[in-house]
Design a protein around this motif. Structure first.
Motif, PDB file in Angstrom:
ATOM      1  N   GLY A 151       0.810  -1.210   0.000  1.00 25.62           N
ATOM      2  CA  GLY A 151       0.000   0.000   0.000  1.00 25.62           C
ATOM      3  C   GLY A 151       0.841   1.257   0.000  1.00 25.62           C
ATOM      4  O   GLY A 151       2.065   1.208  -0.044  1.00 25.62           O
ATOM      5  N   ILE A 152       0.143   2.385   0.032  1.00 18.29           N
ATOM      6  CA  ILE A 152       0.753   3.714   0.121  1.00 18.29           C
ATOM      7  C   ILE A 152      -0.066   4.491   1.143  1.00 18.29           C
ATOM      8  O   ILE A 152      -1.296   4.402   1.160  1.00 18.29           O
ATOM      9  CB  ILE A 152       0.680   4.464  -1.234  1.00 18.29           C
ATOM     10  N   ILE A 153       0.620   5.246   1.974  1.00 18.51           N
ATOM     11  CA  ILE A 153      -0.089   6.137   2.895  1.00 18.51           C
ATOM     12  C   ILE A 153       0.422   7.555   2.667  1.00 18.51           C
ATOM     13  O   ILE A 153       1.624   7.765   2.492  1.00 18.51           O
ATOM     14  CB  ILE A 153       0.016   5.705   4.373  1.00 18.51           C
ATOM     15  N   SER A 154      -0.491   8.507   2.643  1.00 17.12           N
ATOM     16  CA  SER A 154      -0.128   9.887   2.324  1.00 17.12           C
ATOM     17  C   SER A 154      -0.658  10.845   3.385  1.00 17.12           C
ATOM     18  O   SER A 154      -1.427  10.455   4.267  1.00 17.12           O
ATOM     19  CB  SER A 154      -0.716  10.271   0.964  1.00 17.12           C
ATOM     20  N   GLU A 155      -0.249  12.092   3.251  1.00 15.22           N
ATOM     21  CA  GLU A 155      -0.772  13.142   4.127  1.00 15.22           C
ATOM     22  C   GLU A 155      -2.299  13.180   4.055  1.00 15.22           C
ATOM     23  O   GLU A 155      -2.967  13.333   5.074  1.00 15.22           O
ATOM     24  CB  GLU A 155      -0.242  14.507   3.690  1.00 15.22           C
ATOM     25  N   GLY A 156      -2.827  13.039   2.861  1.00 18.99           N
ATOM     26  CA  GLY A 156      -4.288  13.067   2.688  1.00 18.99           C
ATOM     27  C   GLY A 156      -4.979  11.953   3.449  1.00 18.99           C
ATOM     28  O   GLY A 156      -6.041  12.173   4.049  1.00 18.99           O
ATOM     29  N   ASP A 157      -4.381  10.758   3.438  1.00 19.37           N
ATOM     30  CA  ASP A 157      -4.954   9.634   4.191  1.00 19.37           C
ATOM     31  C   ASP A 157      -4.953   9.944   5.684  1.00 19.37           C
ATOM     32  O   ASP A 157      -5.902   9.618   6.405  1.00 19.37           O
ATOM     33  CB  ASP A 157      -4.166   8.351   3.931  1.00 19.37           C
ATOM     34  N   CYS A 158      -3.879  10.568   6.150  1.00 21.71           N
ATOM     35  CA  CYS A 158      -3.771  10.935   7.566  1.00 21.71           C
ATOM     36  C   CYS A 158      -4.760  12.041   7.921  1.00 21.71           C
ATOM     37  O   CYS A 158      -5.394  12.000   8.987  1.00 21.71           O
ATOM     38  CB  CYS A 158      -2.344  11.369   7.894  1.00 21.71           C
ATOM     39  N   LEU A 159      -4.911  13.017   7.030  1.00 20.01           N
ATOM     40  CA  LEU A 159      -5.879  14.089   7.271  1.00 20.01           C
ATOM     41  C   LEU A 159      -7.302  13.546   7.362  1.00 20.01           C
ATOM     42  O   LEU A 159      -8.093  13.971   8.218  1.00 20.01           O
ATOM     43  CB  LEU A 159      -5.810  15.133   6.157  1.00 20.01           C
ATOM     44  N   LYS A 160      -7.593  12.597   6.504  1.00 20.11           N
ATOM     45  CA  LYS A 160      -8.926  11.985   6.530  1.00 20.11           C
ATOM     46  C   LYS A 160      -9.154  11.300   7.871  1.00 20.11           C
ATOM     47  O   LYS A 160     -10.230  11.422   8.470  1.00 20.11           O
ATOM     48  CB  LYS A 160      -9.069  10.989   5.379  1.00 20.11           C
ATOM     49  N   GLN A 161      -8.147  10.614   8.372  1.00 16.86           N
ATOM     50  CA  GLN A 161      -8.257   9.931   9.653  1.00 16.86           C
ATOM     51  C   GLN A 161      -8.472  10.943  10.776  1.00 16.86           C
ATOM     52  O   GLN A 161      -9.297  10.741  11.656  1.00 16.86           O
ATOM     53  CB  GLN A 161      -7.007   9.080   9.902  1.00 16.86           C
ATOM     54  N   ILE A 162      -7.739  12.054  10.736  1.00 16.86           N
ATOM     55  CA  ILE A 162      -7.864  13.085  11.773  1.00 16.86           C
ATOM     56  C   ILE A 162      -9.272  13.685  11.777  1.00 16.86           C
ATOM     57  O   ILE A 162      -9.891  13.841  12.832  1.00 16.86           O
ATOM     58  CB  ILE A 162      -6.801  14.193  11.578  1.00 16.86           C
ATOM     59  N   THR A 163      -9.780  14.008  10.601  1.00 21.16           N
ATOM     60  CA  THR A 163     -11.110  14.631  10.546  1.00 21.16           C
ATOM     61  C   THR A 163     -12.197  13.655  10.993  1.00 21.16           C
ATOM     62  O   THR A 163     -13.126  14.045  11.691  1.00 21.16           O
ATOM     63  CB  THR A 163     -11.437  15.175   9.144  1.00 21.16           C
TER      64      THR A 163
END
Length: 155
Positions: free
Chosen positions: A67-79
């Motif tokens: 897989g790949i994890i990005s800033e966007g994936d982390c932002l989605k988790q935070i929100t």
């Protein structure tokens, strides 16, 4: 009165072989910051910030890309954690990573790779050989390759 030319001396053209192929594997980053599926998203966020990167590949114990994890994936988790009032620290990479990862062949020409970047809107592509993660090519790596070529035979 004679005709005066305002054209200066012409720069002699180098006879460099125009068929030289610039391969992705020659410009890819091999020393990667990778993540494990069991890591917390919180750990990933800290690594992204500390290393000034926008994402990275997720590999298993055999260094196989999963897989790949990005800033966007982390932002989605935070929100989502804020919305549902759930702690950020408990979520793991495996739950947030993109699993269907598009890769690039290391033997691809960098200009073909540039076209692939433009067509896909993706910022980085992993390079996998025999199932193992070997490197990653980014848009910035393609720009570096183009600038090296520019000094040799671009006008």
């Amino acid at each position: 009165m004679g005709i005066k030319s305002f054209q200066g001396a012409r720069k002699q053209q180098n006879n460099i072989n125009e068929n030289v192929q610039l391969k992705v594997c020659d410009y890819m980053t091999r020393d990667l910051i990778t993540f494990k599926p069991e890591q917390t998203v919180d750990e990933v966020i800290h690594a992204l910030i500390a290393n000034r990167i926008s994402g990275g590949p997720v590999v298993n114990a055999n260094n196989e890309l999963i897989g790949i994890i990005s800033e966007g994936d982390c932002l989605k988790q935070i929100t989502e954690s804020h919305y549902y009032n759930m702690p950020v620290e408990q979520d793991i990479v495996e739950n947030r990573m993109v699993k269907n990862v598009e890769t690039i062949d290391g033997n691809m020409d960098v200009f073909e790779a540039a076209r692939k970047f433009l067509d896909s809107k993706i910022r980085r592509f992993p390079i996998v050989i025999d199932g193992k993660l070997m490197g990653q090519i980014s848009q910035k790596d393609i720009l570096k390759a183009a600038m090296q070529l520019k000094g040799h035979n671009w006008k």
